[in-house]
Design a protein around this motif. Sequence first.
Motif, short mmCIF file in Angstrom:
data_model
loop_
_atom_site.label_atom_id
_atom_site.label_comp_id
_atom_site.label_asym_id
_atom_site.label_seq_id
_atom_site.Cartn_x
_atom_site.Cartn_y
_atom_site.Cartn_z
N THR A 150 0.84 -1.20 0.00
CA THR A 150 0.00 0.00 0.00
C THR A 150 0.87 1.25 0.00
OG1 THR A 150 -0.08 0.14 2.42
CG2 THR A 150 -1.74 -1.25 1.35
N LEU A 151 0.23 2.39 -0.18
CA LEU A 151 0.96 3.66 -0.12
C LEU A 151 1.63 3.82 1.23
CD1 LEU A 151 -1.63 6.12 -1.77
CD2 LEU A 151 0.06 4.64 -2.87
N ARG A 152 0.92 3.41 2.28
CA ARG A 152 1.47 3.52 3.63
C ARG A 152 2.74 2.69 3.78
NH1 ARG A 152 0.94 0.66 8.36
NH2 ARG A 152 -0.56 -0.78 7.47
N ASP A 153 2.76 1.50 3.18
CA ASP A 153 3.94 0.64 3.26
C ASP A 153 5.16 1.33 2.65
OD1 ASP A 153 2.42 -1.40 4.40
OD2 ASP A 153 1.93 -2.27 2.44
N ILE A 154 4.93 2.01 1.52
CA ILE A 154 6.04 2.68 0.84
C ILE A 154 6.59 3.81 1.69
CG2 ILE A 154 6.66 4.10 -1.17
CD1 ILE A 154 4.61 2.46 -2.76
N ILE A 155 5.68 4.64 2.23
CA ILE A 155 6.12 5.77 3.07
C ILE A 155 6.85 5.28 4.30
CG2 ILE A 155 5.35 7.80 4.37
CD1 ILE A 155 2.91 7.91 2.47
N SER A 156 6.42 4.14 4.84
CA SER A 156 7.05 3.59 6.04
C SER A 156 8.48 3.14 5.79
CB SER A 156 6.23 2.43 6.60
OG SER A 156 6.33 1.29 5.76
N ARG A 157 8.81 2.88 4.52
CA ARG A 157 10.18 2.48 4.19
C ARG A 157 11.07 3.68 3.87
NH1 ARG A 157 8.59 -1.17 6.43
NH2 ARG A 157 8.79 -3.39 5.98
N LEU A 158 10.49 4.87 3.86
CA LEU A 158 11.24 6.08 3.57
C LEU A 158 11.87 6.67 4.83
CD1 LEU A 158 11.93 8.23 1.34
CD2 LEU A 158 9.80 9.40 2.01
N VAL A 159 11.15 6.59 5.94
CA VAL A 159 11.62 7.18 7.21
C VAL A 159 11.40 6.19 8.35
CG1 VAL A 159 11.20 9.57 6.51
CG2 VAL A 159 9.34 8.25 7.56
N TYR A 160 11.97 6.49 9.49
CA TYR A 160 11.75 5.67 10.69
C TYR A 160 11.54 6.61 11.88
CZ TYR A 160 16.51 6.83 12.17
OH TYR A 160 17.63 7.51 12.56
N GLU A 161 10.94 6.09 12.94
CA GLU A 161 10.68 6.91 14.13
C GLU A 161 11.84 6.80 15.11
OE1 GLU A 161 7.54 7.36 17.86
OE2 GLU A 161 7.06 6.02 16.19
N PRO A 162 12.55 7.89 15.36
CA PRO A 162 13.64 7.87 16.33
C PRO A 162 13.08 7.58 17.74
CG PRO A 162 13.76 9.82 14.94
CD PRO A 162 12.43 9.20 14.70
N PRO A 163 13.85 6.96 18.60
CA PRO A 163 13.39 6.68 19.97
C PRO A 163 12.91 7.93 20.68
CG PRO A 163 15.46 5.56 19.52
CD PRO A 163 15.22 6.48 18.36
N GLY A 164 11.72 7.87 21.25
CA GLY A 164 11.18 8.99 22.01
C GLY A 164 10.80 10.19 21.17
N TYR A 165 10.67 9.99 19.85
CA TYR A 165 10.43 11.13 18.96
C TYR A 165 9.14 11.87 19.30
CZ TYR A 165 9.70 13.79 14.67
OH TYR A 165 9.47 14.80 13.75
N PHE A 166 8.06 11.14 19.54
CA PHE A 166 6.78 11.80 19.77
C PHE A 166 6.55 12.17 21.24
CE2 PHE A 166 5.64 10.02 15.58
CZ PHE A 166 5.09 11.15 15.02
N GLY A 167 7.14 11.42 22.16
CA GLY A 167 6.93 11.75 23.57
C GLY A 167 5.44 11.75 23.88
N ASP A 168 4.93 12.90 24.40
CA ASP A 168 3.51 13.02 24.71
C ASP A 168 2.74 13.68 23.57
OD1 ASP A 168 4.50 15.55 24.88
OD2 ASP A 168 3.75 15.97 26.90
#
Length: 412
Positions: A380-398
Amino acid sequence: MANWQLERETSIGMQVEDLWDVQESKLNPTQKLNACFENIPVSAFPHTPQGIEIKSDASLAEAVQILAQNKILSAPVVNVDAPEDASWIDRYLGIVEFAGIAVWILQQSEPPSPTNHSPTGAEPAVASANGMPSSAEVRTLGSEDASITAGDFFEALTSSEFYKKTKVRDISGSFRWAPFLALQQSNSFLTMLLLLSKYKMKSIPIVDLGAGNINNIITQSAVIHMLAECTGLQWFESWGTKKLSEIGLPTISRNQLVTVHEDEPVLQAFRLMRKKRVGGVPVVTDDGKKAIGNISLRDVQFLLTAPEIYHDYRLITAKNFLLAVKNYLEKHDTRSPMLSGMITCKTNETIKELIQMLDSLKIQRVYVVDDDGNLEGTITLRDIISRLVYEPPGYFGDFFDGVLPLPENCRV
């Protein structure tokens, strides 16, 4: 596409290119991309050409007509009861989707669970008062009885008082907040890409805090189109020339695929999508190995906007649905993605080739097949975007406690 929009998309690619060259050499390509996207604000993303909004007192029938006429799948819902000086969070109830309306209607049409059935008979009374069938009639919508999908069912549904009088605000509980996580213009591309991929959002409103309104909506499709415009740039080529198998695609294997057989009622496809929380299912042959077509949640619109096309069918099976919609589109919309047929790819193709195909055909997913044409998975489109970037540890926090600060005296 307008030249200014193409220029903005190319500009984003060039910004990444410039940032790519100055990143620390010790970073790997994925880390470099993360760093680049973290330094670009979402305000740089091209604005959608239309600014369609739906008023909360519009009926479901009116909302469907607005979406269909403007050829869009979703739109923000404006709260007509909000004061003129309302903040964005009070001004909007959320974003309502074409598929959301249709699935909600179908859900109301299903029989109540035996454990929740009201012994007083209140539920059937309410249903009948709204112009829907009584509980005895509604029970025929169960998947155990295929006759429920007779061709005239949706003609009756779309002419019912229930459909014409129920307001968009009446179903706000089905879409409020969950799909309405908004970003402000200073938030980064990385935040936006993560929300559209890992956190499974289909679209993200961008809010102008000063004006108190939505000034852009970024979708998964828009991101894929932006990537397609970056062909030839160094950063894109270093990532895009990798084969699908090299970057772990498909993520959904054959054993995990949710499918519907060609002779099953089409409602079964939409129920499976709702239950399994997937956006589309392949329609497969009796042996389940080969796909003859695809039905997605957005295709449910054809049950509401053109119910007459099924009138001659005794039973609307998945196969009949595909055939009826194809015949309808050949007369009314020859550019529709549904006329592209069953789109497939193989794992030895590159991510760039896949992006270009998805963008040119304006489709949301592609099915992976082996050399014999047997299904191996879906991308899916989401699968492709998910392979472009990754979430750094603690990136979103709250972060999910509120992307934007709640305005003072908020009434929500």
